[in-house]
Design a protein around this motif. Structure first.
Motif, short mmCIF file in Angstrom:
data_model
loop_
_atom_site.label_atom_id
_atom_site.label_comp_id
_atom_site.label_asym_id
_atom_site.label_seq_id
_atom_site.Cartn_x
_atom_site.Cartn_y
_atom_site.Cartn_z
N LEU A 5 0.82 -1.22 0.00
CA LEU A 5 0.00 0.00 0.00
C LEU A 5 0.85 1.27 0.00
N ILE A 6 2.15 1.16 0.30
CA ILE A 6 3.05 2.32 0.22
C ILE A 6 4.29 1.91 -0.58
N GLY A 7 4.98 2.91 -1.09
CA GLY A 7 6.16 2.62 -1.91
C GLY A 7 5.82 1.87 -3.18
N VAL A 8 4.65 2.17 -3.75
CA VAL A 8 4.17 1.37 -4.88
C VAL A 8 4.39 2.03 -6.24
N GLN A 9 4.83 3.31 -6.26
CA GLN A 9 5.09 3.93 -7.56
C GLN A 9 6.19 3.17 -8.28
N ILE B 43 -4.62 2.44 -5.69
CA ILE B 43 -3.81 2.58 -4.48
C ILE B 43 -2.88 3.78 -4.60
N VAL B 44 -2.20 3.91 -5.76
CA VAL B 44 -1.27 5.02 -5.99
C VAL B 44 -1.99 6.36 -5.91
N LEU B 45 -3.21 6.41 -6.43
CA LEU B 45 -3.98 7.67 -6.45
C LEU B 45 -4.65 7.98 -5.11
N ASN C 185 -5.03 12.99 -1.17
CA ASN C 185 -4.14 14.13 -1.43
C ASN C 185 -2.66 13.75 -1.24
N GLY C 186 -2.40 12.44 -1.20
CA GLY C 186 -1.02 11.99 -1.06
C GLY C 186 -0.55 11.93 0.39
N GLN C 187 -1.43 12.30 1.32
CA GLN C 187 -1.04 12.29 2.74
C GLN C 187 -1.08 10.86 3.28
N PRO C 188 -0.23 10.53 4.27
CA PRO C 188 -0.30 9.19 4.86
C PRO C 188 -1.57 9.00 5.66
N ILE C 189 -2.19 7.85 5.53
CA ILE C 189 -3.38 7.51 6.32
C ILE C 189 -3.17 6.12 6.94
N LEU D 102 -3.91 -1.85 11.93
CA LEU D 102 -3.86 -0.88 10.84
C LEU D 102 -2.46 -0.77 10.25
N THR D 103 -2.41 -0.34 8.98
CA THR D 103 -1.14 -0.15 8.30
C THR D 103 -1.19 1.17 7.54
N GLU D 104 -0.05 1.61 7.02
CA GLU D 104 0.01 2.89 6.32
C GLU D 104 -0.42 2.75 4.86
N ALA D 105 -1.04 3.80 4.35
CA ALA D 105 -1.40 3.88 2.94
C ALA D 105 -1.43 5.36 2.56
#
Length: 226
Positions: free
Chosen positions: A99-103, A164-166, A199-203, A192-195
């Motif tokens: 969910l993160i670092g996926v670009q 996911i990227v968007l 707006n590109g902010q971490p959730i 929970l985990t990060e995504a």
């Protein structure tokens, strides 16, 4: 039955397939007896029990590592619960989704493609009115995706990863994807985990897993077994 020592790791595809074929027709209770394991009453708290039992009998060594179950052969083991109609009763978990670092991630080098590149499918009776110990094993199938199957999987994966990227991971439902779906994969709602947010902010969100839809696995089984 007298418990037997755990079989060694198979060294060839043929050896693995023959081993799996020898299990066909046996019940989970018989396999548990051979392994010296007491079966749980049901799978409510032991979802992975059937897979772990078969890993033991087939000599898999990967355990919970993020690699194919039969590392040296590059083969993943997947059990598939089957109903009275011969069709899968549920979707098939493949792997946790990043969910993160996926670009920049590409299908060709993705973890999910690696997992699905070569699979040993083992059907198991799954109707809930059959006691767990009385459920029979079916005939195994060694499968590699056809070009058409891989194209289907790749298209769904790319669409889901784009969302996911968007930052739209929270908008993804089980209806997205023709053959592959993304849905929460967590033991409880606090894990929970990060995504990314819109707006590109971490959730913080629930971990997600990739699952094969039953239409995909039903087609796969029907082509090989009917």
């Amino acid at each position: 039955m007298q418990a037997i020592p755990q079989p060694s790791t198979p060294t060839t595809e043929q050896e693995l397939l023959e081993r799996a074929q020898q299990l066909a027709g046996l019940t989970l209770g018989e396999l548990a007896d051979l392994a010296g394991i007491i079966p749980p009453p049901d799978l409510k708290r032991d979802k992975g029990w059937v897979g772990q039992l078969l890993e033991w009998h087939l000599g898999a060594t990967a355990g919970s590592k993020p690699v194919p179950d039969f590392i040296e052969l590059g083969i993943e083991l997947k059990t598939i619960p089957i109903g009275y109609n011969g069709k899968p009763l549920e979707t098939t978990f493949v792997c946790v989704a990043p969910l993160i670092g996926v670009q920049g991630l590409r299908w060709e080098t993705s973890h999910i493609r690696h997992k699905l590149s070569h699979v040993l499918w083992i059907p198991v009776e799954g109707e809930r009115d059959i006691p767990l110990s009385d459920r029979h094993m079916g005939s195994p199938l060694l499968w590699r995706p056809s070009p058409d199957e891989e194209a289907q999987l790749k298209q769904d994966w790319e669409e889901l990863m784009d969302m996911i990227v968007l930052g739209h991971v929270e908008q993804i439902t089980a209806r997205h994807g023709e053959v592959l779906q993304l849905r929460p994969k967590a033991a409880n709602s606090k894990a929970l985990t990060e995504a990314y947010g819109a707006n590109g902010q971490p959730i913080k969100t629930l971990p997600r897993g990739f699952y094969l839809k039953t239409n995909f696995t039903a087609d796969l089984l029907s082509r090989y077994f009917i």
